[in-house]
Design an enzyme around this catalytic site. Structure first.
Site, PDB file in Angstrom:
ATOM      1  N   GLY A 158     -52.189  25.775 -46.142  1.00 56.15           N
ATOM      2  CA  GLY A 158     -51.406  24.835 -45.417  1.00 56.15           C
ATOM      3  C   GLY A 158     -51.499  25.215 -43.806  1.00 56.15           C
ATOM      4  N   GLY A 169     -56.772  26.073 -48.115  1.00 53.76           N
ATOM      5  CA  GLY A 169     -55.558  25.933 -49.121  1.00 53.76           C
ATOM      6  C   GLY A 169     -54.367  26.682 -48.583  1.00 53.76           C
ATOM      7  CG  ASP A 186     -52.252  18.462 -40.698  1.00 52.14           C
ATOM      8  OD1 ASP A 186     -51.166  18.627 -40.463  1.00 52.14           O
ATOM      9  OD2 ASP A 186     -52.432  18.328 -41.933  1.00 52.14           O
ATOM     10  CG  ASP A 214     -47.241  13.892 -40.610  1.00 55.43           C
ATOM     11  OD1 ASP A 214     -46.307  13.559 -41.393  1.00 55.43           O
ATOM     12  OD2 ASP A 214     -48.338  14.246 -40.277  1.00 55.43           O
ATOM     13  CE1 TYR A 221     -48.003  15.359 -47.105  1.00 51.20           C
ATOM     14  CE2 TYR A 221     -48.837  13.234 -47.456  1.00 51.20           C
ATOM     15  CZ  TYR A 221     -48.317  14.182 -46.570  1.00 51.20           C
ATOM     16  OH  TYR A 221     -48.394  13.928 -45.056  1.00 51.20           O
ATOM     17  CD  GLU A 279     -43.981  21.493 -42.013  1.00 44.25           C
ATOM     18  OE1 GLU A 279     -44.897  20.496 -41.978  1.00 44.25           O
ATOM     19  OE2 GLU A 279     -43.997  22.301 -41.694  1.00 44.25           O
TER      20      GLU A 279
HETATM   21  C1  GLA Z   1     -49.653  18.083 -44.610  1.00 41.46           C
HETATM   22  C2  GLA Z   1     -50.264  16.624 -44.074  1.00 41.46           C
HETATM   23  C3  GLA Z   1     -49.402  16.533 -42.699  1.00 41.46           C
HETATM   24  C4  GLA Z   1     -47.888  16.564 -42.711  1.00 41.46           C
HETATM   25  C5  GLA Z   1     -47.566  18.062 -43.347  1.00 41.46           C
HETATM   26  C6  GLA Z   1     -45.903  17.977 -43.536  1.00 41.46           C
HETATM   27  O1  GLA Z   1     -50.191  18.943 -43.817  1.00 41.46           O
HETATM   28  O2  GLA Z   1     -51.304  16.666 -43.891  1.00 41.46           O
HETATM   29  O3  GLA Z   1     -49.781  15.084 -42.325  1.00 41.46           O
HETATM   30  O4  GLA Z   1     -47.332  15.666 -43.532  1.00 41.46           O
HETATM   31  O5  GLA Z   1     -48.135  18.118 -44.647  1.00 41.46           O
HETATM   32  O6  GLA Z   1     -45.405  18.199 -42.559  1.00 41.46           O
END
Ligand code: GLA
Length: 390
Positions: free
Chosen positions: A129, A127, A177, A40, A227, A37
């Site tokens: 996740g 939303g 993602d 990326d 973020y 997590e």
């Molecule tokens: C979100 C972002 C991903 C990744 C995750 C955390 O989902 O879209 O690219 O960075 O957070 O792992």
């Protein structure tokens, strides 16, 4: 509802809305990240899988022709309208910016889908996740490919969708993602090397275990700004270490540079370095069907995200604590927050024959601790985006 049934449902909805059957139907899945997590965008390894929840689009040419691409969503009041005869720009209608960005990306490659009537129906919780936005982008991209009768390289496709999210939705996301929504494979997790962008399939078909997803049903506003802040802190740490990214950083090197770093930046980097290691180890443990070890890595990931990276929240922590208290005797191997954080879902690795007992305990425990209702569901690793009709 399996994907076939879901597609038939969306085809019927299309027919109700437009008075004729769709010519194309496409689907793209959401995802759950098992481990890796906030890695990326640090060029490390992530281990997500596509889930059996999809953004489905049914489409046909407008009977009167023309260049207008209209998208009606079963979840939104207002439809999106994209004039494909003009350069595509962002719109105040927020949800429409995901498909707009994708159409713009294809236009830049000389591919224009032209006018379409589209009905969108998504079963990926919004939303939560679980990458509802990536599913929408990849679904749009798959529709454009189907309509144009061509396919672009899967890596290019994922990157085009990521660019749409950066430039049209203003979210500086990584590549995980979109990659897994494009490249997910049934019964497999996807080990993605975010630097080389190479993927490796990790089989996960042992019927004795399942991944149980629990939606906290909360989403704290902090998300996007935090973020971007985490990304900047990781870049700062890498630059102090003299590296292009934290991918090559070691715990020893970090320790040596500790005095040059802000305490928060140090802890962010410590998470990233540990999480990359855990992800590679987890892929090995899963290959060996070593579920206790995989579960332990998931718990360790959660602690690191909670204490060092500080992207968890009280509701996610509550779910992980409840899972931990159910323990191995109750059938839980491990549990962690998944996705960007600040709300959304947790993912637990559990024994299949304990799923219903665990579900009851998680729901009751969460209600008792937070006063909130959780939504709990399982998913087998699903296949990536595909054309169902057309
Ligand atoms: C979100 C972002 C991903 C990744 C995750 C955390 O989902 O879209 O690219 O960075 O957070 O792992």
């Amino acid at each position: 509802m399996n994907l076939q049934e879901l597609s038939e449902h969306v085809a019927r909805e299309f027919e109700k809305a437009f008075g004729r059957p769709p010519r194309w139907i496409v689907a793209a899945p959401g995802r759950v990240n098992v481990i890796g997590e906030h890695i990326d965008y640090n060029d490390g390894f992530v281990l997500p899988m596509a889930i059996e929840y999809y953004a489905v689009m049914a489409a046909d040419r407008p009977p009167g022709g023309g260049a207008m691409l209209h998208i009606r969503s079963t979840a939104q009041k207002e439809a999106a309208s994209i004039d494909t005869s003009k350069p595509v720009t962002t719109s105040p209608l927020k949800w429409s910016n995901y498909p707009r960005g994708v159409v713009a990306g294809f236009a830049a490659r000389g591919l224009n889908p032209g006018g379409l009537d589209v009905l969108l129906h998504s079963t990926v919780p919004l939303g939560g996740g679980l990458s509802s936005s990536a599913a929408l982008e990849v679904s749009t991209a798959t529709l454009v490919e189907a309509v144009a009768g061509t396919k672009i390289d899967p890596v290019e496709k994922a990157l085009l969708c990521q660019k749409a999210e950066h430039e049209f939705a203003g979210v500086p996301c990584g590549i995980m993602d979109q990659f897994v929504s494009v490249m997910g494979r049934q019964s497999h997790l996807l080990l993605l090397d975010c630097r080389s962008r190479k993927t490796e399939l990790v089989p996960m078909s042992d019927p004795s275990v399942e991944l149980l997803i629990t939606n906290t049903n909360v989403r704290h506003e902090l998300g996007i700004s935090q973020y971007a802040r985490r990304r900047a802190q990781c870049e700062a740490a890498a630059s102090i270490l003299g590296l292009p990214s934290l991918r090559d950083a070691s715990a020893d090197a970090l320790e040596k540079h500790k005095s040059q770093m802000d305490g928060e930046v140090f802890r962010r980097a410590r998470h990233v370095i540990g999480e990359i290691e855990r992800t590679v180890q987890a892929a090995e443990s899963i290959r060996a069907s070593n579920w206790p070890e995989t579960g332990a890595l998931m718990y360790a990931s959660h602690r690191s995200l909670r204490d060092d990276y500080e992207v968890s929240c009280a509701e996610m922590d509550a779910l992980v604590e409840i899972a931990e208290s159910i323990g191995l005797d109750g059938g839980v191997y491990g549990c962690r927050m998944t996705g960007g954080g600040f709300g959304g879902c947790t993912v637990a690795l559990v024994k299949s024959d304990s799923v219903s007992a665990i579900t009851k305990k998680l729901a009751a425990g969460y209600k008792a601790k937070t006063g909130l209702e959780a939504t709990i569901f399982g998913s087998r690793p699903a296949g990536g985006a595909r054309v169902i009709k057309g």
